[in-house]
Design a protein around this motif. Structure first.
Motif: not given
Length: 323
Positions: A292-297, A303-305, A315-316
């Motif tokens: 929950g505290q991680c962001i995938m760019v 990548d979104a999936t 986030q793009t």
């Protein structure tokens, strides 16, 4: 003591065993992985075991198998009628992506690594280590259980990823090609460090996030490694690593680890290649990340999936870097 048979239905790696242990510790557990036999055979090893335990006085059973179709559950209902016991079904409402994450986490915890496609042959006798095809097969034939089958109760159990309090770290997970870098040559990915051009502004933003306590990890699909020498886009593992390091150098940041999948596109044969969540599972387990505290760019739908299956925010590259 009232008697009952609990059917657990759900995909391989979908959380059934955890449910059985947590909520039915006093039921006699019946599982093909330990007893063997055929779930579709009324005289098979599992059901013979139930009869033996019933004769010994057991009246409460929990069947920890996938039970994907009404036909599979009908066999249990037939044995239950013979024993005079009602049958309830607890259906694990775990979707494909969630089941993939759980399966990948199980692999990492059990073997210390994420298995490559060719390594499954070494684990054929372990029912807990299976490739994605096993889950695809389940969802292809799954039939939602209903009371009309003869079940006295059907309860749908929503998926919930339960990690311990030690999973508390936050991180940025970064795609590379098209997100952090492009090639001077115009090719889709670099095969030589000299062909790399980083996207302006990336480095400064990543340094800001590091200062806020985010750890940086690379997660990239690099199918060029699986190509043959002479093929367009071919690169070695060594060259892939050098390209990652050169990208980091040009941005002026230190990325803690670079994970990359060498699998080519098509039906996945391992959990490595995005959108499968294997690389995320490996990082979650090794670095005790809180999803929950991680962001995938990233810059692609895969990548979104991937992020959604891991429980990460997404986030793009344009949203994240503001360019």
């Amino acid at each position: 003591m009232s008697g009952e048979i609990i059917i657990l239905a759900g995909p391989p790696g979908g959380g059934k065993s955890t449910l059985a242990t947590k909520y039915f510790p006093h039921h006699t557990r019946v599982n093909r992985d330990t007893l063997g036999g055929n779930t579709m055979a009324p005289d098979g090893a599992m059901y013979q075991y139930m009869r033996e335990r019933y004769a010994a006085g057991d009246r409460r059973f929990v069947l920890d198998n996938t039970h994907p179709t009404a036909a599979h559950r009908a066999v249990v209902l037939g044995v239950a009628k013979e024993l005079g016991l009602p049958v309830k079904c607890f259906w694990m409402d775990t979707n494909l992506g969630e089941a993939q994450l759980l399966a990948a986490l199980r692999q990492v915890r059990k073997t210390g690594q994420l298995l490559y496609a060719h390594e499954y042959a070494d684990h054929k006798k372990d029912p807990n280590l299976f490739p994605p095809a096993a889950q695809f097969a389940y969802f292809k034939r799954f039939e939602e259980p209903t009371e009309a089958e003869g079940l006295v109760e059907v309860m749908k159990i929503p998926f919930k990823l339960e990690l311990g309090p030690e999973y508390c770290n936050k991180a940025l997970l970064l795609d590379y090609d098209g997100t952090l870098r492009v090639t001077k040559s115009g090719e889709k990915w670099p095969t030589n460090p000299k062909d790399i051009q980083v996207i302006p502004g990336c480095g400064g933003k990543l340094l800001e996030m590091q200062a806020q306590g985010y750890r940086l990890f690379g997660v990239s699909n690099q199918s060029g490694v699986s190509r043959q020498p002479g093929d367009k886009g071919y690169l070695t593992n060594t060259m892939a690593t050098e390209c990652f390091r050169e990208t980091d150098r040009l941005m002026g940041v230190e990325v803690e680890a670079h994970l990359y999948a060498i699998d080519r596109g098509g039906p996945p044969k391992s959990y490595w290649r995005k959108p499968c969540p294997g690389m995320g599972a490996l990082l979650i387990e090794k670095f005790k990340l809180d999803p929950g505290q991680c962001i995938m760019v990233g810059d692609m739908k895969s990548d979104a999936t991937f992020a959604a299956r891991c429980g990460f925010q997404f986030q793009t590259e344009k949203e994240f870097f503001g360019c």
